[in-house]
Design a protein around this motif. Structure first.
Motif, mmCIF file in Angstrom:
data_model
loop_
_atom_site.group_PDB
_atom_site.id
_atom_site.type_symbol
_atom_site.label_atom_id
_atom_site.label_comp_id
_atom_site.label_asym_id
_atom_site.label_seq_id
_atom_site.Cartn_x
_atom_site.Cartn_y
_atom_site.Cartn_z
ATOM 1 N N CYS A 213 0.824 -1.206 0.000
ATOM 2 C CA CYS A 213 0.000 0.000 0.000
ATOM 3 C C CYS A 213 0.858 1.257 0.000
ATOM 4 O O CYS A 213 0.363 2.353 -0.200
ATOM 5 N N ASP A 214 2.162 1.101 0.196
ATOM 6 C CA ASP A 214 3.072 2.244 0.285
ATOM 7 C C ASP A 214 3.744 2.505 -1.068
ATOM 8 O O ASP A 214 4.923 2.250 -1.246
ATOM 9 N N HIS A 215 2.964 2.963 -2.041
ATOM 10 C CA HIS A 215 3.489 3.284 -3.359
ATOM 11 C C HIS A 215 2.595 4.333 -4.012
ATOM 12 O O HIS A 215 1.472 4.581 -3.546
ATOM 13 N N SER A 216 3.084 4.909 -5.082
ATOM 14 C CA SER A 216 2.274 5.871 -5.829
ATOM 15 C C SER A 216 2.793 5.971 -7.252
ATOM 16 O O SER A 216 3.923 5.606 -7.543
ATOM 17 N N THR A 217 1.932 6.459 -8.112
ATOM 18 C CA THR A 217 2.307 6.715 -9.496
ATOM 19 C C THR A 217 2.587 8.208 -9.596
ATOM 20 O O THR A 217 1.732 9.030 -9.285
ATOM 21 N N HIS A 218 3.797 8.530 -9.994
ATOM 22 C CA HIS A 218 4.309 9.894 -9.970
ATOM 23 C C HIS A 218 4.328 10.495 -11.370
ATOM 24 O O HIS A 218 4.774 9.846 -12.319
ATOM 25 N N HIS A 219 3.860 11.725 -11.481
ATOM 26 C CA HIS A 219 3.977 12.490 -12.721
ATOM 27 C C HIS A 219 5.369 13.102 -12.765
ATOM 28 O O HIS A 219 5.694 13.945 -11.922
ATOM 29 N N GLY B 280 6.292 5.060 -1.497
ATOM 30 C CA GLY B 280 5.911 6.205 -0.683
ATOM 31 C C GLY B 280 4.833 7.049 -1.323
ATOM 32 O O GLY B 280 4.247 6.697 -2.348
ATOM 33 N N SER B 281 4.580 8.168 -0.689
ATOM 34 C CA SER B 281 3.594 9.128 -1.195
ATOM 35 C C SER B 281 4.346 10.381 -1.624
ATOM 36 O O SER B 281 5.569 10.378 -1.672
#
Length: 140
Positions: free
Chosen positions: A32-38, A61-62
């Motif tokens: 759950c500790d991930h993100s898609t980054h622009h 991370g966020s």
């Protein structure tokens, strides 16, 4: 109007990286500790490029934690590694350094990574350094 939507592209972007964080290589599959980054921030990116695969990477991370937080806290280093793309530069032609130190060009229409020829990388690195110097106000 862009053919890309963030929700439609973020899954294939994660799969392109085999579910690893682009910066540190941490496996983020199922975490759950991930993100898609622009890479080029949403507010700066051309709407036709904003959510295309070449402008998105998966990070742990966020926006304030993990590698995603690190990238936002260290913009010059993030620019040098392609994890962020400054305003005025094109995410479609900006390579990105992966967790193994390999430089990749992200495909603009599909979630594929291509190797970057050394001469292209050297030219891009010179361009990004000029951009950083100008941003710092050191270029006359």
């Amino acid at each position: 109007m862009s053919v890309w939507t963030f929700e439609r592209v973020k899954g294939p972007v994660a799969a392109r990286q085999d579910w690893h964080c682009m910066r540190c290589g941490k496996n983020t599959h199922g975490a759950c500790d991930h993100s898609t980054h622009h890479r080029q921030l949403r507010r700066h990116a051309d709407p036709d490029v904003r959510d295309c695969p070449a402008n998105l990477i998966r990070l742990c991370g966020s926006g304030t934690t993990g590698c995603h937080g690190w990238v936002h806290a260290h913009p010059y280093e993030a620019w040098r590694n392609g994890w962020m793309v400054p305003m005025g530069m094109d995410p479609l032609s900006t390579p990105v350094r992966d967790w193994d130190g390999r430089w990749r060009l992200l495909d603009p229409v599909s979630p594929i990574m291509h190797p970057v020829p050394a001469m292209d990388l050297l030219a891009w690195q010179a361009e990004i350094e000029k951009h950083i110097e100008a941003k710092k106000g050191n270029l006359k």
